[in-house]
Design a protein around this motif. Structure first.
Motif, short mmCIF file in Angstrom:
data_model
loop_
_atom_site.label_atom_id
_atom_site.label_comp_id
_atom_site.label_asym_id
_atom_site.label_seq_id
_atom_site.Cartn_x
_atom_site.Cartn_y
_atom_site.Cartn_z
N PRO A 103 1.00 -1.46 -0.02
CA PRO A 103 -0.15 -0.28 -0.21
C PRO A 103 0.97 1.58 0.58
O PRO A 103 0.58 2.35 -1.00
CB PRO A 103 -1.06 -0.04 1.23
CG PRO A 103 -0.35 -1.40 1.72
CD PRO A 103 0.58 -1.89 1.32
N TRP A 158 0.42 4.64 -2.20
CA TRP A 158 0.30 5.37 -1.48
C TRP A 158 1.71 6.78 -2.17
O TRP A 158 1.18 8.36 -2.24
CB TRP A 158 0.52 5.41 -0.06
CG TRP A 158 -0.29 5.08 0.33
CD1 TRP A 158 -1.20 4.26 0.47
CD2 TRP A 158 -1.76 6.28 1.18
NE1 TRP A 158 -2.37 4.04 1.14
CE2 TRP A 158 -2.84 4.89 1.26
CE3 TRP A 158 -1.83 7.50 0.65
CZ2 TRP A 158 -3.59 5.84 1.62
CZ3 TRP A 158 -2.53 7.73 1.90
CH2 TRP A 158 -4.02 6.86 2.10
N ARG A 206 -5.73 10.93 -1.49
CA ARG A 206 -5.65 9.52 -1.21
C ARG A 206 -6.99 9.61 0.39
O ARG A 206 -7.19 8.07 0.22
CB ARG A 206 -4.11 8.79 -0.88
CG ARG A 206 -3.85 8.89 -2.78
CD ARG A 206 -2.04 8.53 -2.55
NE ARG A 206 -1.64 8.69 -3.39
CZ ARG A 206 -1.98 7.61 -5.16
NH1 ARG A 206 -2.62 6.32 -4.77
NH2 ARG A 206 -0.80 8.26 -6.00
N GLU A 207 -6.51 10.11 1.56
CA GLU A 207 -7.22 9.89 2.68
C GLU A 207 -8.37 9.87 2.44
O GLU A 207 -9.36 8.91 2.78
CB GLU A 207 -6.56 10.47 3.52
CG GLU A 207 -4.61 10.44 4.32
CD GLU A 207 -4.71 8.93 4.82
OE1 GLU A 207 -6.27 8.12 5.43
OE2 GLU A 207 -4.13 8.20 4.97
N THR A 212 -9.23 6.89 0.72
CA THR A 212 -9.70 5.59 1.80
C THR A 212 -10.74 5.93 2.79
O THR A 212 -11.64 4.64 2.76
CB THR A 212 -8.28 5.75 2.41
OG1 THR A 212 -7.54 5.92 1.31
CG2 THR A 212 -7.73 4.74 3.57
N SER A 215 -13.87 4.44 0.81
CA SER A 215 -14.09 3.08 0.88
C SER A 215 -13.92 2.06 2.13
O SER A 215 -14.96 1.15 2.60
CB SER A 215 -12.20 2.81 -0.36
OG SER A 215 -12.05 1.48 -0.32
N LEU A 216 -13.78 2.59 3.32
CA LEU A 216 -13.89 1.97 4.69
C LEU A 216 -15.27 2.59 4.86
O LEU A 216 -15.59 1.41 5.46
CB LEU A 216 -12.59 2.48 5.71
CG LEU A 216 -11.11 1.62 5.02
CD1 LEU A 216 -10.06 2.70 6.46
CD2 LEU A 216 -11.06 0.82 4.99
N GLN A 231 -9.39 0.25 10.99
CA GLN A 231 -8.48 1.11 9.67
C GLN A 231 -9.29 2.05 9.67
O GLN A 231 -8.96 2.88 8.95
CB GLN A 231 -9.02 0.22 8.48
CG GLN A 231 -7.73 -0.80 9.23
CD GLN A 231 -8.54 -2.31 9.37
OE1 GLN A 231 -9.52 -1.81 10.10
NE2 GLN A 231 -7.83 -3.50 10.20
N HIS A 271 -7.30 5.71 9.38
CA HIS A 271 -6.89 6.79 8.45
C HIS A 271 -7.89 8.04 8.66
O HIS A 271 -7.54 9.03 7.98
CB HIS A 271 -7.75 6.05 7.04
CG HIS A 271 -6.91 5.96 6.47
ND1 HIS A 271 -5.62 5.29 5.81
CD2 HIS A 271 -6.53 3.63 6.64
CE1 HIS A 271 -5.22 4.51 5.45
NE2 HIS A 271 -5.51 3.45 5.94
#
Length: 129
Positions: free
Chosen positions: A43, A48, A58-59, A62, A65-66, A75, A79
């Motif tokens: 990752p 990244w 990107r954060e 993420t 997505s999470l 996770q 994040h």
């Protein structure tokens, strides 16, 4: 000897949240040193560190997505902390989570909002309720 991918991954993670990275690596090394290596190399070393998106973006992706997955609360917490470290605002994080209610459903977004609330309280961004 650590690979170039590992070194690059550790450098990338260090810019976001080296303390969390160290904690995760310690826990993973106790059970699976290979997984600890993979978490840094793939990752963070391969993905990244790519050009094209900044860490802040990107954060946010993420977090979306999470949130959509609905269950990875640890996770997600990490994040959200990382996103704040990368310069994201509380409002940006909340907007991503709210938007995910359309695609992931209200239960997943509510779970994510409660995780965000905990992080925001820990960081002093909101009063503990």
């Amino acid at each position: 000897m650590e690979s170039e991918r590992y070194q690059k991954g550790w450098e990338t993670l260090g810019k976001i949240n080296s303390q969390a990275g160290e904690r995760i690596l310690k826990m993973l090394n106790e059970i699976s040193p290979d997984m600890a290596k993979f978490v840094i190399e793939f990752p963070y070393g391969d993905i990244w560190s790519r050009p094209g998106l900044d860490v802040k973006t990107r954060e946010l992706v993420t977090i979306g997505s999470l949130t959509t997955l609905g269950f990875p609360k640890d996770q997600l917490k990490a994040h959200i902390n990382n996103a704040l470290n990368a310069g994201c605002t509380k409002e940006e994080i909340l907007e991503v989570i709210i938007q995910m209610s359309v695609y992931a459903g209200f239960p997943a977004s509510l779970n994510a909002l409660f995780v965000a609330k905990d992080v925001f309280e820990e960081k002093g961004l909101i009063e503990k309720g």
